[in-house]
Design an enzyme around this catalytic site. Structure first.
Site, PDB file in Angstrom:
ATOM      1  N   ASP A  88       1.090  18.455 -30.097  1.00 56.67           N
ATOM      2  CA  ASP A  88      -0.050  19.058 -30.797  1.00 56.67           C
ATOM      3  C   ASP A  88      -0.605  18.138 -31.872  1.00 56.67           C
ATOM      4  OD1 ASP A  88       0.869  21.127 -29.292  1.00 56.67           O
ATOM      5  OD2 ASP A  88       1.287  22.489 -30.947  1.00 56.67           O
ATOM      6  N   ASP A 107      -6.772  19.652 -32.314  1.00 58.30           N
ATOM      7  CA  ASP A 107      -5.347  19.441 -32.120  1.00 58.30           C
ATOM      8  C   ASP A 107      -5.211  18.412 -30.999  1.00 58.30           C
ATOM      9  OD1 ASP A 107      -4.810  21.474 -33.948  1.00 58.30           O
ATOM     10  OD2 ASP A 107      -3.523  22.621 -32.577  1.00 58.30           O
ATOM     11  N   HIS A 143      -4.996  24.593 -26.721  1.00 56.91           N
ATOM     12  CA  HIS A 143      -4.317  23.495 -26.027  1.00 56.91           C
ATOM     13  C   HIS A 143      -4.565  23.547 -24.519  1.00 56.91           C
ATOM     14  CE1 HIS A 143      -1.492  23.640 -29.704  1.00 56.91           C
ATOM     15  NE2 HIS A 143      -2.682  23.160 -29.998  1.00 56.91           N
ATOM     16  N   ASP A 176      -2.841  22.100 -22.172  1.00 53.11           N
ATOM     17  CA  ASP A 176      -1.743  21.717 -21.288  1.00 53.11           C
ATOM     18  C   ASP A 176      -0.968  22.870 -20.640  1.00 53.11           C
ATOM     19  OD1 ASP A 176      -0.681  22.203 -23.800  1.00 53.11           O
ATOM     20  OD2 ASP A 176       0.546  20.396 -23.884  1.00 53.11           O
ATOM     21  N   ARG A 220      -7.724  30.654 -15.325  1.00 52.09           N
ATOM     22  CA  ARG A 220      -8.565  29.927 -16.285  1.00 52.09           C
ATOM     23  C   ARG A 220      -9.214  28.763 -15.549  1.00 52.09           C
ATOM     24  NH1 ARG A 220      -3.635  28.898 -20.619  1.00 52.09           N
ATOM     25  NH2 ARG A 220      -2.977  31.071 -20.833  1.00 52.09           N
ATOM     26  N   SER A 249       3.101  31.579 -27.048  1.00 52.65           N
ATOM     27  CA  SER A 249       2.431  30.983 -25.889  1.00 52.65           C
ATOM     28  C   SER A 249       2.487  31.958 -24.713  1.00 52.65           C
ATOM     29  CB  SER A 249       3.102  29.673 -25.484  1.00 52.65           C
ATOM     30  OG  SER A 249       3.059  28.745 -26.537  1.00 52.65           O
ATOM     31  N   SER A 250       1.659  31.701 -23.708  1.00 51.71           N
ATOM     32  CA  SER A 250       1.617  32.592 -22.551  1.00 51.71           C
ATOM     33  C   SER A 250       2.679  32.182 -21.518  1.00 51.71           C
ATOM     34  CB  SER A 250       0.230  32.529 -21.903  1.00 51.71           C
ATOM     35  OG  SER A 250       0.103  31.327 -21.164  1.00 51.71           O
ATOM     36  N   CYS A 271       4.379  19.929 -24.117  1.00 48.72           N
ATOM     37  CA  CYS A 271       4.202  20.157 -25.559  1.00 48.72           C
ATOM     38  C   CYS A 271       5.326  19.535 -26.375  1.00 48.72           C
ATOM     39  CB  CYS A 271       4.247  21.650 -25.871  1.00 48.72           C
ATOM     40  SG  CYS A 271       3.072  22.663 -24.992  1.00 48.72           S
TER      41      CYS A 271
HETATM   42  O1  DAV Z   1      -1.106  29.371 -22.391  1.00 51.22           O
HETATM   43  O2  DAV Z   1      -0.385  29.984 -24.329  1.00 51.22           O
HETATM   44  C1  DAV Z   1       0.091  27.123 -24.588  1.00 51.22           C
HETATM   45  C2  DAV Z   1      -0.121  25.656 -24.870  1.00 51.22           C
HETATM   46  C3  DAV Z   1       0.799  25.203 -25.888  1.00 51.22           C
HETATM   47  N1  DAV Z   1       0.601  23.803 -26.194  1.00 51.22           N
HETATM   48  C4  DAV Z   1      -0.860  29.141 -23.568  1.00 51.22           C
HETATM   49  C5  DAV Z   1      -1.139  27.761 -24.092  1.00 51.22           C
END
Ligand code: DAV
Length: 380
Positions: free
Chosen positions: A111, A199, A248, A250, A267, A301-302, A354
């Site tokens: 990040d 970021d 982000h 990634d 997405r 995060s997801s 990450c």
């Molecule tokens: O999908 O929550 C997380 C990315 C963390 N660098 C997400 C994105």
């Protein structure tokens, strides 16, 4: 690379053979106190809501154990691994413009640090609690600077992060997912255009082309700043309307090798932004679904950290051990999959990509997109 070999900083893309990398550390990681950019990202039903302070000791210990093992896997493949030095994240951050009672951590390095060629650039950052995070990497930056006469150590302008940087409508409670998706589709994000913000993890390095996500953590002025800072590159702004919390790039758009990118099927890159890839015969494929339907505890995060993979070279990729569907897909795409257990460190801010930042990848500055789209600057 043997320890005795001189440090060399250089990385132009996300896939050339990795030789030297930084892996984050979970020590003293904190759940940040409320502040605009954090409040907008943490979902209302998250177990992180209403909590702040040092993360539970046992999760930090487990996180460090997994990060150490990840570092060992990389070392066993001949990759040099460095680690940041945590500062005391229980300290407040005070500037003339804001105060936040505690800080964040030094996971994830991706990040903060953007490596482009011989340069490592400390990103601006849009969270107040991450304002001083670059200090954790300064011992390494100083060492690289002393050992590699060609290393360029750069820092983007520190932001003011006053309330003017954040749209107030993102700060209310109970924003519906439909509302969020509408805002994202209209490119109305929590950050305003008050000053440049980005970021490092919003930037994909594809040789001469940098693809940057416009979202919560990176605004258009930030993308313009990157464009002016790297005059030998072509900078493309992208956005992903299906993401209610776009921070982000990634876990959304993951290049694997020249010509091939995984895209999160929830997405998808809008059609009108695909021209660059279409014209140069790059294939964009839907990523396999995550193996989990919930993120682990205290994780903001997801579940799509499944596609947050670390490419070691164009034929080899590290995938989180439990992400069996993603591993299977990468195997079918002709990659050798190295399994790495890291799910219990996701809460610290991300997955395998990450958790790392490039120092050295073999390979040169190349143009993978000789045919440029006609209408590209329209995005900026
Ligand atoms: O999908 O929550 C997380 C990315 C963390 N660098 C997400 C994105």
């Amino acid at each position: 690379m043997a320890k005795t070999e001189a440090t060399r900083v250089c990385s132009w893309n996300e896939w050339d053979p990795l030789r030297h990398v930084i892996v984050g550390v979970a020590t003293d990681c904190h759940i940040p106190p409320p502040e605009p950019a954090v409040n907008a990202k943490v979902p209302d039903d998250s177990d992180m809501k209403g909590r702040h302070g040092m993360r539970p000791r046992e999760t930090i210990d487990k996180g460090n154990q997994l990060l150490d093992k990840f570092a060992d896997v990389l070392k066993s493949r001949g990759i040099r691994v460095d680690r940041p030095t945590p500062i005391d994240f229980s300290q407040p951050v005070q500037t003339p413009d804001f105060r936040t009672p505690t800080q964040f951590g030094c996971m994830p390095p991706r990040d903060v640090l953007l490596t482009v060629g011989k340069e490592i650039l400390e990103a601006i950052m849009s969270y107040r609690c991450r304002w001083f995070e670059y200090l954790c990497y300064r011992p390494l930056m100083q060492r690289y600077w002393e050992e590699d006469p060609d290393f360029r150590h750069e820092a983007a302008p520190k932001p003011r992060l006053t309330d003017e940087d954040y749209h107030p409508d993102y700060l209310s409670h109970g924003i519906s997912e439909a509302q969020r998706l509408e805002w994202t589709a209209n490119k109305h994000f929590v950050t305003t255009e008050e000053e440049p913000l980005f970021d490092a993890a919003d930037v994909l390095r594809l040789g001469r082309d940098l693809v940057v996500q416009h979202g919560f953590t990176t605004n258009l002025k930030g993308i313009d700043w990157i464009r002016r800072h790297f005059p030998d590159h072509r900078v493309h702004a992208v956005n992903f309307p299906g993401d209610p919390f776009p921070i982000h790039i990634d876990a959304t758009f993951t290049p694997l090798r020249p010509g091939l990118i995984l895209n999160n099927p929830n997405r998808r890159l809008p059609d009108d932004q695909r021209e660059l890839f279409r014209r140069n015969d790059w294939e964009i494929v839907d990523a396999a679904p995550p193996a989990h339907n919930q993120p682990p505890p205290l994780c903001y995060s997801s579940v799509w950290l499944s596609m947050n993979v670390l490419v070691l070279d164009p034929k080899t990729v590290c995938v989180e051990k439990s992400e069996v569907y993603q591993a299977e897909q990468l195997d079918k795409l002709g990659m050798n999959v190295v399994e790495v257990e890291l799910r219990e460190a996701y809460a610290f801010g991300g997955g395998l990509h990450c958790a790392t930042a490039d120092v050295l990848r073999e390979g040169e500055f190349e143009d993978y997109f000789p045919i440029q789209p006609a209408s590209d600057t329209a995005n900026l």
